[in-house]
Design a protein around this motif. Structure first.
Motif, mmCIF file in Angstrom:
data_model
loop_
_atom_site.group_PDB
_atom_site.id
_atom_site.type_symbol
_atom_site.label_atom_id
_atom_site.label_comp_id
_atom_site.label_asym_id
_atom_site.label_seq_id
_atom_site.Cartn_x
_atom_site.Cartn_y
_atom_site.Cartn_z
ATOM 1 N N ILE A 104 6.614 42.284 11.067
ATOM 2 C CA ILE A 104 5.760 41.562 10.120
ATOM 3 C C ILE A 104 5.013 40.436 10.834
ATOM 4 C CG2 ILE A 104 5.784 40.047 8.084
ATOM 5 C CD1 ILE A 104 7.970 41.744 6.912
ATOM 6 N N TYR A 105 5.741 39.737 11.717
ATOM 7 C CA TYR A 105 5.101 38.644 12.457
ATOM 8 C C TYR A 105 3.936 39.179 13.288
ATOM 9 C CZ TYR A 105 4.473 34.661 15.551
ATOM 10 O OH TYR A 105 3.921 33.606 16.238
ATOM 11 N N HIS B 15 1.513 59.131 4.753
ATOM 12 C CA HIS B 15 0.624 58.376 5.630
ATOM 13 C C HIS B 15 -0.833 58.687 5.397
ATOM 14 C CE1 HIS B 15 3.751 56.490 7.789
ATOM 15 N NE2 HIS B 15 4.263 57.613 8.217
ATOM 16 N N TYR B 16 -1.223 58.863 4.138
ATOM 17 C CA TYR B 16 -2.625 59.099 3.890
ATOM 18 C C TYR B 16 -3.302 57.819 3.424
ATOM 19 C CZ TYR B 16 -1.003 63.845 4.271
ATOM 20 O OH TYR B 16 -0.423 64.992 4.731
ATOM 21 N N ASP B 20 1.935 53.026 1.998
ATOM 22 C CA ASP B 20 3.294 53.044 2.525
ATOM 23 C C ASP B 20 3.508 51.950 3.556
ATOM 24 O OD1 ASP B 20 4.070 55.061 0.946
ATOM 25 O OD2 ASP B 20 3.895 56.638 2.452
ATOM 26 N N TRP B 21 2.515 51.743 4.388
ATOM 27 C CA TRP B 21 2.592 50.699 5.419
ATOM 28 C C TRP B 21 2.820 49.338 4.763
ATOM 29 C CZ3 TRP B 21 -0.473 46.385 6.206
ATOM 30 C CH2 TRP B 21 -0.298 45.731 7.435
ATOM 31 N N HIS B 77 12.133 51.342 0.141
ATOM 32 C CA HIS B 77 12.072 51.066 1.578
ATOM 33 C C HIS B 77 12.797 52.164 2.366
ATOM 34 C CE1 HIS B 77 11.641 48.055 4.891
ATOM 35 N NE2 HIS B 77 12.731 48.633 5.364
ATOM 36 N N VAL B 78 13.990 52.523 1.915
ATOM 37 C CA VAL B 78 14.776 53.543 2.616
ATOM 38 C C VAL B 78 14.096 54.902 2.498
ATOM 39 C CG1 VAL B 78 17.013 54.687 2.774
ATOM 40 C CG2 VAL B 78 16.908 52.260 2.223
#
Lengths: 143, 121
Positions: A104-105, B15-16, B20-21, B77-78
């Motif tokens: 994140i950093y 990843h489109y 998600d990022w 997240h998982v």
């Protein structure tokens, strides 16, 4: 065609078992693969974590059972195994968290350079292993 | 949500986009903050931590609601992280689909159990 062109190395898909052990990773590479491994370990041990949450908060009796799991064990699992698994979970959580904060950093500050990648990776490894050692000592009753 | 289903999109892919990022970072930050909240309560409690003090951390309605959201954030997240692992190492679509379904069942089962524990406190 020149002699040089003929000797050009040919890269194919690597074999995980033959090639991967010979790779020498930089510190950032270790942080990266350990981030992934620690995440997968916690995913696989998730039912154990929920069990720990369940027994530790549900009642006085289950809390006593939770504490006893680390000393005399639970069911057929001896206490030392519970302690070792807990140690693995502690390491996995610390490494994953610190490596995540590093991500994140870097994203927030655009801190993407070869030098920062290396120094922050070393800090991540030292911090996660150091804190694991400190909490592990507590877990095994050294202080 | 998205209308642009290109020819390279596959049913077990991802990843489109940015979603998600960003979700992985937001949920990660939330879990980190929650960890600090719980940790500070443990550290600043005087005396030995017995059942009352430990369960007391989670028993307030505000903390229950917060913990509930963190459980959801953790599950998402998982899901994103483990799906990425399958997508990197498992290429056959059928095997990957089975693993993704297993991941979801595993996660949602754990989530249900955790929520039950939380709300009977």
């Amino acid at each position: 065609m020149t002699e040089l062109a003929k000797k050009r190395p040919e890269f194919r898909n690597i074999n995980a078992l033959v090639d991967l052990p010979t790779y020498r990773l930089p510190a950032a590479g270790f942080v990266s693969i350990l981030h992934r491994i620690s995440g997968l370990v916690m995913f696989l041990l998730l039912p154990l974590l929920v069990w720990m949450f369940d027994t530790s908060v549900s009642s006085e009796i289950s809390f006593a059972k939770f504490k006893a799991a680390f000393n005399v064990g639970v069911g057929f699992v001896p206490g030392i195994v519970v302690q070792l698994v807990a140690l693995v979970l502690i390491w996995a959580y610390l490494h994953h968290l610190i490596a995540g904060v590093r991500h994140i950093y870097m994203d927030a500050r655009h801190a993407v350079s070869k030098e920062f990648g290396k120094s922050s990776a070393v800090v991540t490894l030292v911090l996660s292993l150091g804190l694991t050692a400190a909490l592990g000592a507590k877990l095994f009753g050294l202080y | 949500m998205s209308v642009n289903y290109g020819s390279k999109r596959i049913v077990v892919g991802a990843h489109y986009g940015l979603r998600d990022w960003l979700a992985q970072r937001v949920t990660g930050a939330l879990i980190t903050l929650f960890t600090l909240v719980v940790l500070s309560q443990v550290l600043f409690t005087s005396g030995e931590i017995g059942y009352d003090k430990w369960a007391g951390i989670f028993s307030g309605q505000c903390m229950k609601a917060l913990t509930f959201s963190i459980f959801i954030a953790l599950t998402y997240h998982v899901w994103v992280g483990v799906r990425d692992i399958w997508m990197d190492y498992v290429k056959p679509v059928g095997v990957r689909l089975v693993l993704q379904v297993f991941t979801l069942v595993w996660l949602v089962s754990c989530l249900g159990w955790a929520i039950q524990v939380l709300w009977r406190l």
